[in-house]
Design a protein around this motif. Structure first.
Motif, PDB file in Angstrom:
ATOM      1  N   ALA A   6      50.861  75.027  15.802  1.00 41.25           N
ATOM      2  CA  ALA A   6      50.179  73.985  15.033  1.00 41.25           C
ATOM      3  C   ALA A   6      50.325  74.285  13.557  1.00 41.25           C
ATOM      4  N   LYS A   8      49.875  75.421   9.973  1.00 41.28           N
ATOM      5  CA  LYS A   8      49.137  76.576   9.505  1.00 41.28           C
ATOM      6  C   LYS A   8      48.442  76.263   8.198  1.00 41.28           C
ATOM      7  N   ASP A 130      35.385  70.676  11.490  1.00 37.23           N
ATOM      8  CA  ASP A 130      36.695  70.827  12.116  1.00 37.23           C
ATOM      9  C   ASP A 130      37.584  71.702  11.226  1.00 37.23           C
ATOM     10  N   GLU A 132      40.533  72.907  11.828  1.00 39.36           N
ATOM     11  CA  GLU A 132      41.934  72.503  11.831  1.00 39.36           C
ATOM     12  C   GLU A 132      42.196  71.435  10.771  1.00 39.36           C
ATOM     13  N   GLN A 133      41.280  70.469  10.672  1.00 36.13           N
ATOM     14  CA  GLN A 133      41.426  69.434   9.645  1.00 36.13           C
ATOM     15  C   GLN A 133      41.347  70.049   8.259  1.00 36.13           C
ATOM     16  N   ARG A 135      42.150  73.102   7.371  1.00 31.91           N
ATOM     17  CA  ARG A 135      43.389  73.827   7.094  1.00 31.91           C
ATOM     18  C   ARG A 135      44.507  72.870   6.662  1.00 31.91           C
ATOM     19  N   SER A 417      44.920  63.315  13.969  1.00 30.48           N
ATOM     20  CA  SER A 417      45.311  63.990  12.740  1.00 30.48           C
ATOM     21  C   SER A 417      46.823  63.971  12.616  1.00 30.48           C
ATOM     22  N   ASN A 419      48.507  66.578  11.890  1.00 34.06           N
ATOM     23  CA  ASN A 419      48.973  67.949  12.048  1.00 34.06           C
ATOM     24  C   ASN A 419      50.341  67.959  12.719  1.00 34.06           C
TER      25      ASN A 419
END
Length: 727
Positions: A6, A8, A130, A132-133, A135, A417, A419
């Protein structure tokens, strides 16, 4: 087993509340920043490009055919694919790139033109805690700073206003925007700030002022997306990558690994779309960077491969520049259906968009009338009632297909997202999917890292941070002055060349034709209201332009700015390209027809014809009908029920105006709906009804007839130039 990675990002503190993650201790330091582009260290140990200019397409094709084996073969010439090629070749890997159409012909040229971290993604990160969001936003903000640094001619910071209409929203959005500044850290372009109602209206005078409380202004980046993509591909070519557009991958090559006995992807069978010639391109590693077409290439490798991309259509429209200030954008954070709409100045026009809806994957996406009207309605909500938002002022419209990484069972593309995911198949095919324009470089870095690891390639770390793209190294904000002084170009044209080609603008200027006028000395325009000149067509061929569509949409941006102006410039563009590429008459006609079809379907010209047809209804008051009939009969003196070129010429002669027949034919042809060589009374009333409804604007015949009626006795010259060119 597939290798997946995913996107980074750097996280300051692991775990805990997001406020702890963000770290507030440096807030005072950030506030002291004014314009603070990130300092990006020069790429280490990079020698100068091996080619002063990119090799010709013919030379690149020979390299593709005659190289026994490349280290890396990239399929796809969008931002991500071009970024992969540049990352690989600057690490010392023998690199090839093929693209079935033109560089940036797909999604990469049809964006909102922003280089941004994503305010709405940060909002989701905060609301849902979140990581991940978060990042993704932090990574994007770092990449934003890098892109502004390495291509300063094609990009610049842009202030964006968030108007506030409820008092409670002021602190809510202020906190969110300040967090956006904080996440950017030292990469913050300029600190956000609050404006009072009066100050907001000074900056954005066409804003809806009723119930306006104030506004918040923050900064993001803006760029010329297709030209940026092209700069990446050209830079890769200059560093030694064998890059070729109009090279379609027909199938993937495979061979058995003698050490493991496994079958591995070992290259691709490629077809030159322009000539039909086919040949094999062999490589130790093949990278699939085909955006919305990701899954079709994956299925070449494995017909049972799972679908990993879900397509989402984003429609944008372009309107005249007077709809927005020249240096201030607008963000609508909550549209009527919960989406986000940007309203931005770009290339002296105004872009509005985007929509977000599931779509089928196609090479030729078409903007729908429903999406165009949705955007117009949202624009009306934010602009003053003094500004009439007319359907006829839509100068161009396009749809771009976003390749979003998703669970194939998901039905809601809006919650997905961007991502990115790097996937390695059982046969060694590397796929890079998802992501966003801003993070193309880090996506490419992750992809090449995976390729090196999976295929045991010998290469060092990525060297693209701080690596100037073509035209950026010796560019300066005052470069255009030298173009004016040294070559005698118009100031507007010189500024355009400097911000399009950077330090390569001098090469374009050297090709410019003499105008025969006192001023400007050189630089014949392709169309009067835009600063594009004929020399750019010749130079565009050096930049791998192969078709008229390449020239009007990606070497110049005429098709994205005004489809009528693009159509007007097409005959001359085809003539110039034909001269350089030795096209015969049949080829010229073919190119002209293909380009017109592109404008008609993909760039919104179809909408123009649908706004005024022989089936258009007449919705006028009786008093208006009488008024327009009287105006029509000023030209139709014989009461025939129609007017011809002869009738118009007679009226013009009465007021001492000369106009050539070709121009008159064009003017009447715009309204001659049944194409019988004359404009009937009913067609004229259909035109005036469409103008009243705002569906048509800038009709030369309507303007000519109105002005003639008003000035017939005063003998005042009649203006007949296009008014904004809207439709």
């Amino acid at each position: 087993m597939a290798f997946q990675k995913a996107v980074k990002g750097t996280i300051l503190v692991g775990g805990g509340a997001l406020a702890t993650v963000l770290g507030l201790s440096q807030f005072a330091h950030y506030r002291r920043k004014q314009v603070n582009l990130a300092y990006v260290e020069a790429a280490e140990c990079i020698t100068e490009p091996i080619n002063r200019e990119p090799p010709s397409r013919e030379a690149q094709l020979l390299t593709l055919q005659n190289t026994s084996e490349f280290d890396i073969l990239v399929i796809g010439g969008g931002a991500t694919g071009s970024g992969c090629a540049l990352d690989a070749v600057t690490r010392g890997l023998k690199t090839a790139l093929v693209e079935r159409d033109d560089f940036s012909s797909g999604t990469s040229s049809r964006s909102t033109k922003l280089i941004h971290g994503g305010v709405r993604y940060l909002q989701k990160a905060i609301m849902k805690l979140d990581i991940e969001q978060y990042r993704m936003v932090k990574e994007a903000l770092h990449e934003r700073a890098n892109l502004l640094e390495i291509a300063p001619h094609l990009s610049a910071p842009l202030p964006i206003m968030l108007p506030i209409y409820k008092w409670w929203q002021l602190p809510y959005y202020w906190v969110g925007i300040k967090l956006y500044d904080l996440v950017a850290g030292s990469n913050c372009l300029k600190s956000s700030y609050v404006l009072s109602k009066s100050r907001a209206l000074e900056h954005f005078p066409m804003l809806q002022k009723d119930r306006l409380v104030g506004a918040i202004v923050y900064y993001d980046g803006q760029h010329n997306d297709a030209r940026m993509n092209l700069a990446i591909a050209l830079t890769a070519a200059r560093y030694g990558a064998a890059t070729a557009n109009y090279m379609e991958v027909v199938s993937l090559l495979k061979k058995e690994d003698p050490q493991t006995g496994k079958v591995r992807v070992s290259g691709a069978r490629c077809k030159d779309v322009l000539t039909g010639q086919e040949f094999d391109v062999r490589a130790k590693c093949v990278i699939n960077a085909t955006g919305p077409f990701t899954d079709s290439v994956r299925k070449m490798d494995d017909k049972d491969a799972a679908t990993i991309c879900q397509a989402s259509a984003g429609v944008h429209i372009v309107m005249p520049g007077y709809y927005s200030p020249e240096s201030m954008g607008l963000l609508d954070p909550a549209t009527s259906d919960g989406r986000v709409i940007f309203f931005l100045p770009w290339q002296k026009m105004t872009i509005a968009g985007t929509t977000d809806s599931p779509t089928d994957i196609t090479h030729h996406p078409i903007p729908s009338e429903e999406d165009i009207n949705f955007i117009l309605n949202e624009v009306r909500n934010y602009l003053s009632s003094d500004v009439e938002v007319r359907r006829g002022d839509v100068l161009a419209a396009w749809s771009g297909i976003r390749p979003l990484v998703t669970d194939p069972k998901s039905a809601d593309t809006q919650s997905i997202s961007r991502n990115h995911v790097v996937d390695v198949s059982e046969n060694g095919l590397i796929t890079i999917a998802g992501g966003k324009w801003t993070t193309y470089r880090s996506m490419a870095e992750d992809t090449i890292n995976a390729a090196i690891k999976t295929h045991n390639l010998k290469a060092g770390p990525s060297r693209t941070v701080g690596l100037f793209l073509q035209g950026g190294k010796d560019w300066s904000p005052t470069l255009y002055i030298r173009l004016v002084q040294d070559y005698g170009l118009e100031s507007e044209v010189a500024q355009h060349l400097a911000t399009t080609y950077g330090d390569k603008a001098f090469e374009v200027a050297k090709m410019a034709s003499v105008t025969g006028k006192r001023w400007p000395i050189v630089g014949v325009r392709l169309v009067s209201e835009f600063p594009y000149i004929e020399a750019e067509v010749k130079y565009g061929i050096k930049e791998y332009a192969c078709t008229a569509v390449d020239m009007i949409s990606r070497r110049t941006r005429l098709a994205f700015l005004n489809v009528q102006a693009a159509e007007e410039a097409l005959p001359r563009i085809v003539e110039l390209m034909g001269r350089e590429l030795n096209w015969d008459d049949h080829k010229k006609e073919e190119e002209l027809a293909t380009a017109k079809k592109f404008l008609y379907y993909e760039m919104g010209y179809k909408s123009r014809s649908e706004q005024l047809t022989d089936r258009s209804e007449i919705s006028l008051l009786p008093s208006d009908i009488d008024r327009y009939k009287k105006r029509f009969h000023k030209f139709d003196a014989d009461q025939k029920g129609f007017i011809t070129i002869v009738d118009v010429q007679r009226v013009l002669e009465n007021i001492n105006i000369q106009m050539d027949q070709n121009t008159l034919h064009e003017i009447l042809n715009e309204v001659d709906l049944n194409k019988n060589g004359q404009v009937e009374l009913n067609e004229f009333l259909q035109l005036m009804s469409a103008i009243q409804k705002g569906r048509v604007s800038g009709s030369r015949l309507a303007i000519l007839m109105k002005t003639a009626e008003e000035n017939l006795d005063r003998r005042v010259p009649i203006p007949v130039d296009r008014s904004c060119g809207g439709f």
